[in-house]
Design a protein around this motif. Structure first.
Motif, mmCIF file in Angstrom:
data_model
loop_
_atom_site.group_PDB
_atom_site.id
_atom_site.type_symbol
_atom_site.label_atom_id
_atom_site.label_comp_id
_atom_site.label_asym_id
_atom_site.label_seq_id
_atom_site.Cartn_x
_atom_site.Cartn_y
_atom_site.Cartn_z
ATOM 1 N N ILE A 21 -11.913 31.540 7.734
ATOM 2 C CA ILE A 21 -13.033 31.290 8.638
ATOM 3 C C ILE A 21 -13.553 32.616 9.181
ATOM 4 C CG2 ILE A 21 -13.713 30.209 10.823
ATOM 5 C CD1 ILE A 21 -11.606 28.088 10.306
ATOM 6 N N GLU A 22 -14.867 32.729 9.223
ATOM 7 C CA GLU A 22 -15.493 33.943 9.740
ATOM 8 C C GLU A 22 -15.193 34.074 11.243
ATOM 9 O OE1 GLU A 22 -19.998 35.589 10.315
ATOM 10 O OE2 GLU A 22 -19.561 34.393 8.533
ATOM 11 N N LEU A 39 -12.500 34.763 17.269
ATOM 12 C CA LEU A 39 -13.769 35.044 17.926
ATOM 13 C C LEU A 39 -14.708 33.890 17.605
ATOM 14 C CD1 LEU A 39 -15.554 37.058 19.503
ATOM 15 C CD2 LEU A 39 -16.210 38.012 17.297
ATOM 16 N N HIS A 40 -15.135 33.171 18.649
ATOM 17 C CA HIS A 40 -15.994 32.002 18.437
ATOM 18 C C HIS A 40 -17.015 31.927 19.568
ATOM 19 C CE1 HIS A 40 -17.015 28.048 16.908
ATOM 20 N NE2 HIS A 40 -16.962 27.584 18.133
ATOM 21 N N ASN A 41 -18.287 31.918 19.211
ATOM 22 C CA ASN A 41 -19.388 31.835 20.177
ATOM 23 C C ASN A 41 -19.283 32.903 21.264
ATOM 24 O OD1 ASN A 41 -20.544 29.706 18.833
ATOM 25 N ND2 ASN A 41 -19.585 28.155 20.121
ATOM 26 N N GLY A 42 -18.915 34.114 20.884
ATOM 27 C CA GLY A 42 -18.858 35.227 21.828
ATOM 28 C C GLY A 42 -17.580 35.329 22.640
ATOM 29 N N LYS A 101 -24.130 26.117 6.363
ATOM 30 C CA LYS A 101 -23.048 27.028 6.764
ATOM 31 C C LYS A 101 -22.421 26.576 8.076
ATOM 32 C CE LYS A 101 -22.020 31.780 7.905
ATOM 33 N NZ LYS A 101 -22.562 33.083 8.259
ATOM 34 N N GLN A 102 -23.272 26.173 9.012
ATOM 35 C CA GLN A 102 -22.793 25.696 10.312
ATOM 36 C C GLN A 102 -21.942 24.434 10.139
ATOM 37 O OE1 GLN A 102 -25.914 24.302 12.917
ATOM 38 N NE2 GLN A 102 -24.771 24.918 14.750
#
Length: 136
Positions: A21-22, A39-42, A101-102
């Motif tokens: 996962i990115e 790291l997810h949504n900042g 992608k989302q």
């Protein structure tokens, strides 16, 4: 299969899934510890997973830390993907690719949740089996 083998199988699978996962990086530390930076949504969380934990309580605590880190980041278990409302304009290829992608990333996080639950269920079974063996 021993308790250590069960734990290593699930930890390995979880790290492989999360690494794909990115925004997730993993480092192998001393004493077979694994550090996962998410790291997810900042927002960012770091979770340490021990490679050699022999007791079930310690292993379940590790999965509990992972669950709480994901929840703190806003990655909630069991949600359904709801894309933004479509406008009257047709979607451009870039918009369609971004939405796909989302949706793929959302599905990957839900798969992480399923893996964590399967690992915890496996630990519970191992615990019950070890108690039955000790009893009989």
């Amino acid at each position: 299969m021993s308790l250590q083998d069960t734990h290593n199988r699930w930890i390995t699978k979880l790290v492989e899934q999360m690494s794909s996962i990115e925004g997730v990086t993993h480092l192998s530390l001393k004493h077979e510890q694994i550090e996962l930076r998410i790291l997810h949504n900042g927002a960012q969380r770091t979770v340490l997973m021990a490679g050699r934990t022999s007791d079930i309580r310690g292993q379940k605590d590790q999965y509990g830390k992972m669950r709480s880190a994901l929840t703190e980041l806003g990655i909630i278990e069991g949600q359904n993907f709801t894309p933004p409302k479509r406008s009257r304009k047709p979607m451009s290829p870039q918009m369609a690719a971004a939405r796909a992608k989302q949706q793929q990333e959302f599905g990957a996080w839900q798969e992480i949740w399923r893996t964590i639950r399967k690992a915890e269920t496996s630990l519970d079974r191992e615990y019950e089996i070890s108690n039955m063996i000790d009893y009989y």
